[in-house]
Write a protein that holds these residues in place. Structure first.
Motif, PDB file in Angstrom:
ATOM      1  N   LYS A  30      53.729  23.160  -4.075  1.00  0.00           N
ATOM      2  CA  LYS A  30      54.312  23.529  -5.362  1.00  0.00           C
ATOM      3  C   LYS A  30      55.696  24.141  -5.156  1.00  0.00           C
ATOM      4  O   LYS A  30      55.983  24.750  -4.139  1.00  0.00           O
ATOM      5  CB  LYS A  30      53.404  24.523  -6.086  1.00  0.00           C
ATOM      6  N   TRP A  31      56.530  23.999  -6.173  1.00  0.00           N
ATOM      7  CA  TRP A  31      57.892  24.522  -6.114  1.00  0.00           C
ATOM      8  C   TRP A  31      57.896  26.031  -5.847  1.00  0.00           C
ATOM      9  O   TRP A  31      58.729  26.528  -5.088  1.00  0.00           O
ATOM     10  CB  TRP A  31      58.627  24.215  -7.418  1.00  0.00           C
ATOM     11  N   GLU A  32      56.948  26.745  -6.426  1.00  0.00           N
ATOM     12  CA  GLU A  32      56.887  28.187  -6.248  1.00  0.00           C
ATOM     13  C   GLU A  32      56.628  28.559  -4.780  1.00  0.00           C
ATOM     14  O   GLU A  32      57.146  29.566  -4.284  1.00  0.00           O
ATOM     15  CB  GLU A  32      55.806  28.783  -7.144  1.00  0.00           C
ATOM     16  N   ILE A  33      55.828  27.741  -4.100  1.00  0.00           N
ATOM     17  CA  ILE A  33      55.564  27.992  -2.679  1.00  0.00           C
ATOM     18  C   ILE A  33      56.827  27.731  -1.863  1.00  0.00           C
ATOM     19  O   ILE A  33      57.158  28.483  -0.930  1.00  0.00           O
ATOM     20  CB  ILE A  33      54.403  27.108  -2.183  1.00  0.00           C
ATOM     21  N   TYR A  34      57.542  26.678  -2.209  1.00  0.00           N
ATOM     22  CA  TYR A  34      58.810  26.372  -1.545  1.00  0.00           C
ATOM     23  C   TYR A  34      59.781  27.540  -1.681  1.00  0.00           C
ATOM     24  O   TYR A  34      60.390  27.983  -0.701  1.00  0.00           O
ATOM     25  CB  TYR A  34      59.385  25.087  -2.148  1.00  0.00           C
ATOM     26  N   GLU A  35      59.908  28.079  -2.883  1.00  0.00           N
ATOM     27  CA  GLU A  35      60.830  29.200  -3.096  1.00  0.00           C
ATOM     28  C   GLU A  35      60.351  30.464  -2.368  1.00  0.00           C
ATOM     29  O   GLU A  35      61.171  31.235  -1.864  1.00  0.00           O
ATOM     30  CB  GLU A  35      61.001  29.461  -4.583  1.00  0.00           C
ATOM     31  N   ALA A  36      59.040  30.654  -2.303  1.00  0.00           N
ATOM     32  CA  ALA A  36      58.501  31.800  -1.566  1.00  0.00           C
ATOM     33  C   ALA A  36      58.822  31.690  -0.079  1.00  0.00           C
ATOM     34  O   ALA A  36      59.144  32.688   0.586  1.00  0.00           O
ATOM     35  CB  ALA A  36      56.991  31.897  -1.776  1.00  0.00           C
ATOM     36  N   LYS A  98      65.216  22.694  -9.335  1.00  0.00           N
ATOM     37  CA  LYS A  98      63.794  22.666  -9.676  1.00  0.00           C
ATOM     38  C   LYS A  98      63.453  21.471 -10.549  1.00  0.00           C
ATOM     39  O   LYS A  98      62.417  20.817 -10.344  1.00  0.00           O
ATOM     40  CB  LYS A  98      63.407  23.968 -10.391  1.00  0.00           C
ATOM     41  N   LYS A 101      63.194  18.501  -8.455  1.00  0.00           N
ATOM     42  CA  LYS A 101      62.233  18.656  -7.363  1.00  0.00           C
ATOM     43  C   LYS A 101      62.850  18.336  -6.003  1.00  0.00           C
ATOM     44  O   LYS A 101      62.291  17.597  -5.195  1.00  0.00           O
ATOM     45  CB  LYS A 101      61.007  17.765  -7.588  1.00  0.00           C
TER      46      LYS A 101
END
Length: 215
Positions: A30-36, A98, A101
């Motif tokens: 998920k994008w949120e995991i990438y940003e984390a 985002k 993607k």
């Protein structure tokens, strides 16, 4: 290299790895995991992180990779100073979108003339084959020109109209011989000199090549 994305994110300290280049690839991220992950690695410049449609690739560059990358940057910046071309070096800045993607950290990148939100030129040094289509990422990010180092030479690509069927295999990029931003730059000379390990010899040989073309 770590064995899982969870392990990488949760590590309290990240340590360098020995040569050669290593890769970790996983999908359905998920994008949120990438940003984390980007936030976790903010103070660790050793890793390069690339994201496309849920596929995440993390590269730990080899020493050989870093030598070529540094030489290319040194020579290119010397050339632009010599030719009085204003540029904004942006190094390995993370660029991401985002909505599209896509995210990438070029080995080196430059804005020509003035600073922009997206670099004009992105340089990728590939010592081993990756599993993510870098040209597709850079197309989505709007990078006009991509220089890819492979097999000891540079391959240049310039972004054309998005729906041009002639360039469908290269995601809308046309393979070019000379940079459209730096049309007088001898790409063959740049590639040859980037392989010289001694930094003084590297720039001296490059300067000799430039002077011979000035005559």
């Amino acid at each position: 290299m770590v064995n899982s994305l969870k392990e990488l994110i949760e590590e309290s300290e990240l340590t360098d790895v020995d040569d050669p280049e290593e890769r970790f690839i996983t999908s359905h991220v998920k994008w949120e995991i990438y940003e984390a992950l980007l936030a976790k690695l903010e103070d660790n410049s050793h890793y390069r992180v690339t994201y496309l449609d849920g596929v995440l690739e993390i590269v730990s560059p080899s020493i050989r990779h870093e030598k070529v990358k540094k030489n290319l940057a040194m020579l290119l910046e010397h050339y632009m100073y010599r030719k009085r071309i204003n540029c904004v070096p942006m190094g390995s800045t993370t660029f991401r979108n985002k909505a599209k993607k896509a995210g990438a950290e070029p080995d080196e990148c430059y804005c020509i003339g003035e600073e922009k939100n997206v670099p004009d030129i992105a340089i990728e040094v590939n010592m081993t084959s990756g599993n993510i289509d870098k040209l597709e990422i850079y197309r989505r990010l709007g990078v006009k020109e991509v220089w890819m180092w492979k097999s000891n030479s540079l391959n240049l690509y310039h972004l054309r109209e998005e729906k041009n069927i002639r360039f469908v295999d290269t995601y809308g990029y046309e393979r070019i011989i000379k940079s459209e931003f730096l049309p007088e730059l001898d790409i063959s000379l740049l590639s040859q000199c980037a392989l010289i390990t001694n930094s003084l010899e590297c720039i001296d040989e490059f300067e000799r090549g430039l002077k011979s073309k000035d005559k």
